[in-house]
Design a protein around this motif. Structure first.
Motif, PDB file in Angstrom:
ATOM      1  N   TRP A 214     -26.650 -13.548 -38.568  1.00 31.87           N
ATOM      2  CA  TRP A 214     -26.878 -12.321 -38.192  1.00 31.87           C
ATOM      3  C   TRP A 214     -27.091 -12.778 -36.407  1.00 31.87           C
ATOM      4  O   TRP A 214     -26.801 -11.596 -35.340  1.00 31.87           O
ATOM      5  N   ALA A 215     -26.176 -14.414 -35.900  1.00 29.02           N
ATOM      6  CA  ALA A 215     -26.948 -14.459 -34.762  1.00 29.02           C
ATOM      7  C   ALA A 215     -25.923 -13.672 -33.582  1.00 29.02           C
ATOM      8  O   ALA A 215     -26.494 -13.174 -32.647  1.00 29.02           O
ATOM      9  N   LEU A 216     -24.465 -12.701 -34.291  1.00 28.31           N
ATOM     10  CA  LEU A 216     -25.032 -11.535 -32.762  1.00 28.31           C
ATOM     11  C   LEU A 216     -24.666 -10.237 -33.200  1.00 28.31           C
ATOM     12  O   LEU A 216     -24.366  -9.395 -32.432  1.00 28.31           O
ATOM     13  N   SER A 225     -36.441 -13.292 -33.405  1.00 28.00           N
ATOM     14  CA  SER A 225     -36.477 -14.740 -35.020  1.00 28.00           C
ATOM     15  C   SER A 225     -35.563 -13.976 -36.441  1.00 28.00           C
ATOM     16  O   SER A 225     -34.876 -14.264 -36.612  1.00 28.00           O
ATOM     17  N   HIS A 226     -35.615 -12.778 -36.172  1.00 27.22           N
ATOM     18  CA  HIS A 226     -34.759 -11.817 -37.292  1.00 27.22           C
ATOM     19  C   HIS A 226     -33.062 -12.055 -36.749  1.00 27.22           C
ATOM     20  O   HIS A 226     -32.588 -12.861 -37.309  1.00 27.22           O
ATOM     21  N   GLN A 227     -33.025 -12.084 -35.567  1.00 32.10           N
ATOM     22  CA  GLN A 227     -31.839 -12.239 -35.307  1.00 32.10           C
ATOM     23  C   GLN A 227     -31.111 -14.158 -35.175  1.00 32.10           C
ATOM     24  O   GLN A 227     -29.819 -14.089 -36.107  1.00 32.10           O
ATOM     25  N   LEU A 228     -32.134 -14.635 -35.094  1.00 34.30           N
ATOM     26  CA  LEU A 228     -31.787 -15.749 -34.908  1.00 34.30           C
ATOM     27  C   LEU A 228     -31.540 -17.048 -36.272  1.00 34.30           C
ATOM     28  O   LEU A 228     -31.461 -17.464 -36.587  1.00 34.30           O
ATOM     29  N   SER A 350     -34.557  -5.012 -40.799  1.00 31.53           N
ATOM     30  CA  SER A 350     -34.200  -4.798 -40.114  1.00 31.53           C
ATOM     31  C   SER A 350     -34.331  -3.422 -40.314  1.00 31.53           C
ATOM     32  O   SER A 350     -34.509  -3.197 -40.997  1.00 31.53           O
ATOM     33  N   MET A 351     -33.968  -3.430 -38.643  1.00 28.90           N
ATOM     34  CA  MET A 351     -34.687  -1.505 -38.740  1.00 28.90           C
ATOM     35  C   MET A 351     -33.460  -0.559 -39.194  1.00 28.90           C
ATOM     36  O   MET A 351     -33.874   0.295 -39.077  1.00 28.90           O
TER      37      MET A 351
END
Lengths: 374, 374
Positions: A214-216, A225-228, A350-351
């Motif tokens: 989910w880096a982008l 932290s969820h993105q990373l 994720s939301m």
């Protein structure tokens, strides 16, 4: 696993090579593509008034961590691509080296980069511990039906031939082979093929690579932290199968690769039939290549892939019509379950959650009725 | 309800008029846009081999029904647009008549047509019986909090000033006014403004119009009847409010329209804050225009609207950061609930369901502390 190039014309071979080079280029453009997003994040931050920057003292370090996640993904991609050179059977791919590919990267289209990003996320679904829940919802119903109709306790499953068209990164086909069935995956997308070739043929062990799926993904994050978040892949050793020779993968268009009648005991489709230009052709072909008495197991929604593509043929039938037509073609419906909740590469926190109310169908190609002598 | 044009320069008035004409054109292009899809369906059907056409004998009549649904939607759109002429305050809009608008329709962009299609679907969410479930999930949590902090039993709610920025087609603001609160909706999108102007000011009764919100949705249908399903709107009479003068709508950018300090008792945001270029500006402004002791109620995800738009500033913060910054700005968090499932214009039987795990936040602008004399 290799693309079959028998009987191909010179023009077809040239086109395939061009396509291959385009895919390799898109993969290798990932880093620059990701860095464009990093630059955008930096620019948007720098445009903020000073008092907002003061409120966001940790944001630059978040941007830096996103960059590191992109770097880590790119290391993984290099593994995929460096092992792909030589993937094609074409003799003349030898003039295209890994070094050349890296030097000659040009910007790829957003459309192509979406494919690269999706392929990376697909590793979450197919080869991570974290993706287990998604696999449970999508693959388990298929495997349950397979085991019900071809029970390992009652038959020699190594002689049960199962085809998985649209096999993606190969996990469903691998899991079926792992149970002892003779299973072949088929995939059309070169993005997926290069990635599954790497995963299935070049990895012996577990948790060998770190990927940030989910880096982008900058929207709908409760926490950065969820993105990373990262996954370690694979969760199982792709090189460990109970029996040699039970598992294979093929490359190419399902309608072109599989034309021989009465070959398969089971055809298991997961999120596949909606990839057709004309879904009736798929159903007819599934019927044709199944052995009499063979089973079609289908799981997925009807998100027709060509629906919004200008200039592409796309027949968008409802499920009721697909079922009716399957019966007309000759299938006997054994099981139909509507509204099976299932997810496709979704960060669980994720939301935004895209949930498919998938259909599970089991349909049988009838065995010829025996004529009773009078 | 009207766009305020006080203190506007001639250039601004000209641009607003151009924008208005563009929106009217996009609405009026809906029929031709829908018919393009009908033509595509017909073409794809005619390209089928004869044996497939034989399997799809009822499909041409399905296409015909889709066309009728588009026609019905266009009748409704004509109601919206014919009542919009004169919507602007500008004196020189008089040279633009309903007849001219109909004669001069030119193709609109896909981007603009998506807005028209979304606005039509929005009527499902805001003004149909069928949309009740969506409203329960999104609007009820906000109204529950409003009633908790400003209880109708304990206070004169007609003196409680509530602002709903991003009010869309106006239902949440209408429902709040219906409870007796003094409520103003604010909306930026001209698509929404023309549609809410029509619904709120030109309709006296219930079930006055028939709309097919999913007429163009050809994917993920269990049955064709789902694509063709219609709603009768409005489900409540928009002209019936308990007290005159408690409900109003304003047009324009939230940051430009609302600049005066200490004006509002409550600001209720539903799927709004992620429409910002810079969400911190929104939060600062909400804080500024709230009265001391006033409440910010927020509900929604973080699907930042400008995230993928080239050339647009877009600051994409996580929820944890938004919460932290809100406190830094001065808010006191009263309530925070994560992962509230909520839907946005989804056909309830569709095979694809986009679910938002929304956040509900109630935050208070503190009253100044009284200095105790020594």
């Amino acid at each position: 696993m290799a693309a079959s190039s028998e009987d191909w014309s010179e023009e077809e071979l040239r086109l395939e090579k061009e396509h291959f080079k385009k895919i390799v280029n898109a993969y290798l453009y990932y880093k620059a593509y990701g860095y464009l997003q990093i630059e955008k994040m930096k620019k948007n931050y720098h445009l903020l008034p000073e008092r907002h920057k003061d409120l966001l003292k940790d944001y630059p370090s978040h941007i830096e961590k996103c960059k590191e996640a992109i770097d880590a993904n790119f290391e993984f991609i290099k593994g995929v691509v460096s092992n792909a050179i030589g993937f094609l059977n074409n003799s003349d791919v030898s003039d295209f080296s890994w070094e050349d590919a890296q030097c000659q990267v040009v910007p790829a289209t957003c459309f192509d980069m979406e494919k690269v990003v999706t392929t990376i996320k697909q590793f979450y679904r197919d080869w991570s511990k974290e993706g287990e829940k998604e696999r449970e919802l999508c693959y388990d119903p298929i495997i349950t039906q397979l085991k019900k109709y071809f029970p390992p306790s009652d038959c020699d499953v190594s002689s049960v031939k199962v085809l998985v068209p649209g096999s993606g990164l190969g996990r469903l086909a691998f899991d079926i082979a792992h149970l002892g069935y003779c299973c072949e995956g088929n995939e059309f997308s070169m993005y997926m093929l290069l990635a599954s070739n790497f995963m299935l043929n070049k990895n012996d062990g577990t948790e060998l690579h770190t990927v940030h799926p989910w880096a982008l993904k900058t929207c709908n994050n409760l926490e950065y932290s969820h993105q990373l978040s990262s996954i370690k892949i694979p969760d199982v050793n792709p090189s460990e199968l109970p029996q040699y020779g039970l598992f294979s993968m093929s490359a190419g268009d399902f309608l072109q690769v599989y034309t021989e009648k009465d070959q398969w005991d089971c055809i298991a489709c997961c999120f596949f039939i909606d990839t057709a230009h004309n879904v009736i052709e798929y159903i007819e072909n599934i019927y044709k290549i199944l052995k009499p008495g063979g089973l079609w197991i289908n799981f997925g929604p009807l998100l027709y892939h060509f629906a919004d593509m200008p200039g592409e043929t796309s027949l968008e039938l409802s499920w009721e019509d697909i079922k009716r037509i399957s019966c007309k073609i000759g299938f006997e419906i054994m099981t139909e379950t509507l509204n099976c909740p299932s997810y496709y590469i979704q960060h669980p926190q994720s939301m935004i959650q895209l949930c498919y109310n998938s259909v599970l169908l089991v349909a049988k190609k009838p065995s010829p009725k025996l004529t009773t002598p009078e």
